[in-house]
Write a protein that holds these residues in place. Sequence first.
Motif, PDB file in Angstrom:
ATOM      1  N   PRO A   1       0.877  -1.222  -0.175  1.00  0.00           N
ATOM      2  CA  PRO A   1       0.150  -0.108   0.510  1.00  0.00           C
ATOM      3  C   PRO A   1       1.203   1.270   0.180  1.00  0.00           C
ATOM      4  N   LEU A   2       1.483   2.501  -1.045  1.00  0.00           N
ATOM      5  CA  LEU A   2       2.158   2.776  -1.012  1.00  0.00           C
ATOM      6  C   LEU A   2       1.255   4.156  -1.721  1.00  0.00           C
ATOM      7  N   PRO A   3       1.884   5.372  -1.396  1.00  0.00           N
ATOM      8  CA  PRO A   3       2.434   5.399  -0.312  1.00  0.00           C
ATOM      9  C   PRO A   3       1.818   5.927   1.140  1.00  0.00           C
ATOM     10  N   TYR A   4       2.803   4.809   1.817  1.00  0.00           N
ATOM     11  CA  TYR A   4       2.246   4.163   2.870  1.00  0.00           C
ATOM     12  C   TYR A   4       1.315   5.086   4.536  1.00  0.00           C
ATOM     13  N   ALA A   5       0.793   5.168   4.740  1.00  0.00           N
ATOM     14  CA  ALA A   5       0.755   5.839   5.864  1.00  0.00           C
ATOM     15  C   ALA A   5       0.015   7.211   5.650  1.00  0.00           C
ATOM     16  N   LEU A   6       1.164   8.269   4.535  1.00  0.00           N
ATOM     17  CA  LEU A   6       0.690   9.421   4.165  1.00  0.00           C
ATOM     18  C   LEU A   6       0.246   9.293   3.053  1.00  0.00           C
ATOM     19  N   ASN A   7      -0.701   8.521   2.617  1.00  0.00           N
ATOM     20  CA  ASN A   7      -1.761   8.146   1.402  1.00  0.00           C
ATOM     21  C   ASN A   7      -2.557   9.173   1.110  1.00  0.00           C
ATOM     22  N   ASP A   8      -1.928  10.543   1.383  1.00  0.00           N
ATOM     23  CA  ASP A   8      -3.516  11.610   0.690  1.00  0.00           C
ATOM     24  C   ASP A   8      -2.386  12.568   0.025  1.00  0.00           C
ATOM     25  N   ILE A   9      -0.771  12.174  -0.484  1.00  0.00           N
ATOM     26  CA  ILE A   9       0.111  12.931  -1.115  1.00  0.00           C
ATOM     27  C   ILE A   9      -1.093  12.946  -2.490  1.00  0.00           C
ATOM     28  N   PRO A  10      -0.570  14.989  -2.686  1.00  0.00           N
ATOM     29  CA  PRO A  10      -1.800  15.099  -3.086  1.00  0.00           C
ATOM     30  C   PRO A  10      -1.346  14.561  -4.759  1.00  0.00           C
ATOM     31  N   ASN A  11      -0.296  14.396  -5.414  1.00  0.00           N
ATOM     32  CA  ASN A  11       0.073  13.805  -6.939  1.00  0.00           C
ATOM     33  C   ASN A  11       0.799  12.503  -6.475  1.00  0.00           C
ATOM     34  N   VAL A  12       0.769  11.779  -7.051  1.00  0.00           N
ATOM     35  CA  VAL A  12       1.370  10.224  -6.780  1.00  0.00           C
ATOM     36  C   VAL A  12       0.402   9.531  -8.378  1.00  0.00           C
ATOM     37  N   THR A  13       2.157   8.624  -8.542  1.00  0.00           N
ATOM     38  CA  THR A  13       1.941   7.505 -10.123  1.00  0.00           C
ATOM     39  C   THR A  13       2.864   6.494  -9.198  1.00  0.00           C
ATOM     40  N   LYS A  14       2.051   5.636 -10.013  1.00  0.00           N
ATOM     41  CA  LYS A  14       2.482   4.037  -9.217  1.00  0.00           C
ATOM     42  C   LYS A  14       3.083   2.889 -10.391  1.00  0.00           C
ATOM     43  N   ARG A  15       3.686   2.135 -10.246  1.00  0.00           N
ATOM     44  CA  ARG A  15       3.467   0.557 -11.008  1.00  0.00           C
ATOM     45  C   ARG A  15       4.222  -0.186  -9.866  1.00  0.00           C
ATOM     46  N   HIS A  16       3.286  -1.403 -10.416  1.00  0.00           N
ATOM     47  CA  HIS A  16       3.665  -2.663  -9.513  1.00  0.00           C
ATOM     48  C   HIS A  16       4.468  -3.653 -10.125  1.00  0.00           C
ATOM     49  N   THR A  17       5.137  -4.280 -10.070  1.00  0.00           N
ATOM     50  CA  THR A  17       5.631  -5.451 -11.070  1.00  0.00           C
ATOM     51  C   THR A  17       5.450  -6.370 -10.228  1.00  0.00           C
ATOM     52  N   ALA A  18       4.752  -7.696 -10.504  1.00  0.00           N
ATOM     53  CA  ALA A  18       4.467  -8.606  -9.398  1.00  0.00           C
ATOM     54  C   ALA A  18       5.578 -10.192 -10.209  1.00  0.00           C
ATOM     55  N   VAL A  19       6.463 -10.861  -9.678  1.00  0.00           N
ATOM     56  CA  VAL A  19       7.467 -11.900 -10.124  1.00  0.00           C
ATOM     57  C   VAL A  19       7.234 -13.404  -9.217  1.00  0.00           C
ATOM     58  N   ALA A  20       6.789 -13.910 -10.116  1.00  0.00           N
ATOM     59  CA  ALA A  20       6.354 -15.398  -9.410  1.00  0.00           C
ATOM     60  C   ALA A  20       7.781 -15.813  -9.921  1.00  0.00           C
ATOM     61  N   THR A  21       8.211 -17.212  -8.293  1.00  0.00           N
ATOM     62  CA  THR A  21       9.360 -17.471  -8.237  1.00  0.00           C
ATOM     63  C   THR A  21       9.303 -18.771  -7.135  1.00  0.00           C
ATOM     64  N   ASN A  22      10.230 -19.215  -7.049  1.00  0.00           N
ATOM     65  CA  ASN A  22      10.183 -20.550  -6.398  1.00  0.00           C
ATOM     66  C   ASN A  22      11.041 -21.084  -5.646  1.00  0.00           C
ATOM     67  N   ILE A  23      10.106 -19.845  -4.211  1.00  0.00           N
ATOM     68  CA  ILE A  23      10.964 -19.778  -2.505  1.00  0.00           C
ATOM     69  C   ILE A  23       9.645 -20.254  -2.029  1.00  0.00           C
ATOM     70  N   GLY A  24       8.629 -21.089  -2.879  1.00  0.00           N
ATOM     71  CA  GLY A  24       7.636 -21.332  -1.798  1.00  0.00           C
ATOM     72  C   GLY A  24       6.899 -19.883  -1.689  1.00  0.00           C
ATOM     73  N   PRO A  25       5.439 -20.634  -0.748  1.00  0.00           N
ATOM     74  CA  PRO A  25       4.337 -19.034  -0.867  1.00  0.00           C
ATOM     75  C   PRO A  25       4.758 -18.513   0.489  1.00  0.00           C
ATOM     76  N   ILE A  26       4.362 -17.626  -0.233  1.00  0.00           N
ATOM     77  CA  ILE A  26       4.067 -16.794   1.310  1.00  0.00           C
ATOM     78  C   ILE A  26       2.916 -16.523   1.900  1.00  0.00           C
ATOM     79  N   ARG A  27       3.349 -16.165   2.840  1.00  0.00           N
ATOM     80  CA  ARG A  27       1.618 -16.067   3.832  1.00  0.00           C
ATOM     81  C   ARG A  27       1.738 -15.101   4.385  1.00  0.00           C
ATOM     82  N   ALA A  28       0.431 -14.786   4.730  1.00  0.00           N
ATOM     83  CA  ALA A  28       0.580 -13.336   5.665  1.00  0.00           C
ATOM     84  C   ALA A  28       1.323 -13.639   6.853  1.00  0.00           C
TER      85      ALA A  28
END
Lengths: 216, 713
Positions: free
Chosen positions: B301-328
Amino acid sequence: MSRKKDKLARPPGRGSVSRRDFLRGAGVAVSGGLIAGETTKARAAAGATTPILGPGKVPITLRINGKPQTLELEPRVTLLDALRNHLDLTGAKNVCDRGTCGACTVILDGDPVYACNVLAIEAQGRNIQTIESLTVGGKLHPVSAAFVEHDAQQCGFCTPGFVMAVKAFLDHHPNPTMESVEKGLGGNLCRCGTYVGIRKAALQAAKSVKGGLHNA
Amino acid sequence: MPSCKYDWPAAGQRKHIGKRISRIDGPDKSSGRAKYTYDVNRPGILFAKVVGSPYAHAKVTSIDTSEAEKLPGVKVHIVQGVGTEIHWAGSEILLVAAPAEEVARDAAQRVKIDFEVLPHLVHEEDLSKVGDRGKPTAEQKTGDAAAAFSDPDAVIHEGYYGSAIIAHCCMEPHGQVVEWTPDGNLRAWESTQNVSGMPKEYADALGIPVTNVRVMTPHMGGGFGSKFGADRWGSECAKFSKAVGKPIKMMLERDLELVMAGARPPHYAKVKVAAKKDGTVTAWESDSWSTGGPTGGGIPPLPYALNDIPNVTKRHTAVATNIGPIRAWRAPNHPQAAVLTLCALDDLAAKLNMDPMDFFQKNAGLGGERADMYRQELTKAAELSDWKKLWHPRGTKIAGNVERGLGLSLHTWGGRGHNSRGTVTINPDGSVEVAAGSQDLGTGTRTVIALTAAETLGLEIKDIKVSIGDSALLPSGASGGSTTVGGVSSMTRRGAIDAREQLFAAVAPSLGVPPDQLEAVDGKIQVKGSAAKSVSWKQACAKLGMNSIKAEGKNPGPCELISSGVGGVQVADVSVDIETGLVKINKMVAVQDCGLVLDLKTAESQCYGALIMGISYALHEEKIMDNATGRMLNPNMEFYKLAGIGDIGELVVHMMTGPGYDERGVIGLGEPPVISPGAAISNAVANAIGVRIPTIPITPAKVLAALEKGGVA
Ligand code: FES
Ligand code: FES
């Protein structure tokens, strides 16, 4: 069996340098494997006078909390597995099984040891004290009571090991300081993060023990 | 005064709520009596071990268990047969079991499995090397970041930040003891955060009715988000047990626990931020990436906590790996997002030559509805950390080889109570029980149930028996997202008020007043405000004759007992040895709110624990993955380092309570305080040595490498 060997299996607390400090300083691993290796060498040097036991089951008598108990175990069974799997004494926990975390701490002839790093067969003839002996007549040991008072436990899985480590530490260091507590308990780990409570509990228990609230 | 039937008692009328109550299962835990799943021994039990894949990505080509089966009493259960593919190291191929644990370990060693090894990816930090495993998500835009960055008056900072992959490392590993009754019912003791939800998982996997499954978790040794499901090894263990006709205990060995039973995803980002000369933050741009293991995983969740920054552009890349499933992992994605955001903003403050305390006060308004809370908490944290006296501009050389620095971070979390049902029983002999299919992860579930019931019924906490950890009881939600305390306390409050009402009705005739004129205080039922006209609790309950009162409590329900949305501010005070690169924590301050605090003692414990876990992940923890073999190199507790008792310094916790907080009702606390330590410590280190260590954990090697390039050295 020599006293020297015991020192290797024992969590820090008696000496001035804790295991974690030592590891940090030296940057090397001291593991159960190394200890076992030295033990084997010592045995080999003893030559023909050493009786060969196993690999099958052999009778083993352990004096646990003052009572002798005889079991049929393979000589390679650890004291921790003997307690947990064969005697249903499950207070000591198996967490790392490699002498790192202290969750399996019991007291052997007055000194704290990692029960996962001691073979049951080696513990014969010794006084083995487990956490199950600390509560007498339903009354908590002052160390356990201090853990409750200072909330030195969350999930509680590391707690029995910590309680035994604190008890043994205080038996040898009746006048602890915050600094000595941190050194003395450096061989036990907690994931939930209860160290603030444990520091307070250890200091308070030292006072209760001196005040005559000693259970055992 | 309460205006709704089930409201919490007003401040002056609370006997237990908000006090320092010792956890009620404390004596069981500190005496070693508490039984965990790992401690369950059953007659005729077999010990099972997992034989997992040594490769991160491979196909099983042959399995030979004949040598293993020559050992006495050894049984084998195939989980994944020849021809199947595995996607992470450790992944279970088969289970072996034997009556003696040491024999089961031997058997596991004797199994021979051949694999066809396939290409793997276990590193995602260098995005240029992930190839087609990276999947960009759509760009998200608010305002006009490009325009804000091109404002000639803008002060701009660009940086790279990240947080490595870490493990849960619960002290009690994942696992279960399973046992079938002769009539086909499954009983499972399970180390789980989800007692009520577990039977369905087993039932679905085994093709039996859910009524035939009972799951029990009297105590459990830590979950932190990693223990919601039965996992494949759980249901396979149940199949195995049925096939061999014996109870089976299968707890993961520590190496597999670290390798495959839980990981917090890494998050990395290139961040660009801008502010006006007066420090007002105007724009944010980020390119972030992460992995969820075989799937892409969550977006920070970006930008974090101070998320009312008026001008925001964000991109994210999800990478599939062989490290095993992440958990919460306690506050999923938030600690990482805090590092990406709060470290970047701290660097911007340094560029502006501003004291970060002033900078974040100035920008607290970007925290939206939490703005005032952040301001108050920043002020309190500054006071408790002696910020004014101790803070110095970044990288000021002090003297000698040890540099001291201060840093701060802030965070937010939801924490609305989950759905919960339970039974409040008042018996004619005066005994009281609250029972619900919930679980206590060490957070104090039992204790808040007991104190809520005691508060409501005018009793002492020791008078309440709490039964949880059994799926046969009314269902309560899983313990995730800091939802348990809100769920079970409001359930208990409603149930206990309804039960109390029934007791009042039984007692009223003998006191000669209508039931609504009665109150329960100090172990008595009395006419409101008149202790003289009373009967003891026991006498009152005796009037029930043969019939116990059983009232069902529920959440959600009438009246606002809970809400959501907390804020917190933390300050780290560290010393860095510039010769060895070691970071030492001098002190950490956590200022935290969670609405109405039920038990101040266990609430503070949550914060202390979170600070310590935070110190641990900020300085020590990382699953170190080997590129060549695809395996984790440190799957043991010697080299997967947790902070020890000597590593934590002085910890100060301040709970925001009283007017402005209490009336919000109960809000969960488990996750929020674990969010900030990484960013706060990283900022403190940057303040001490004058250069940023871009990623956590901040190891001595990284400190020395950064100092080579600049800073105070
Ligand atoms: S289980 Fe013995 S030291 Fe960890
Ligand atoms: S209390 Fe959970 S590991 Fe220490």
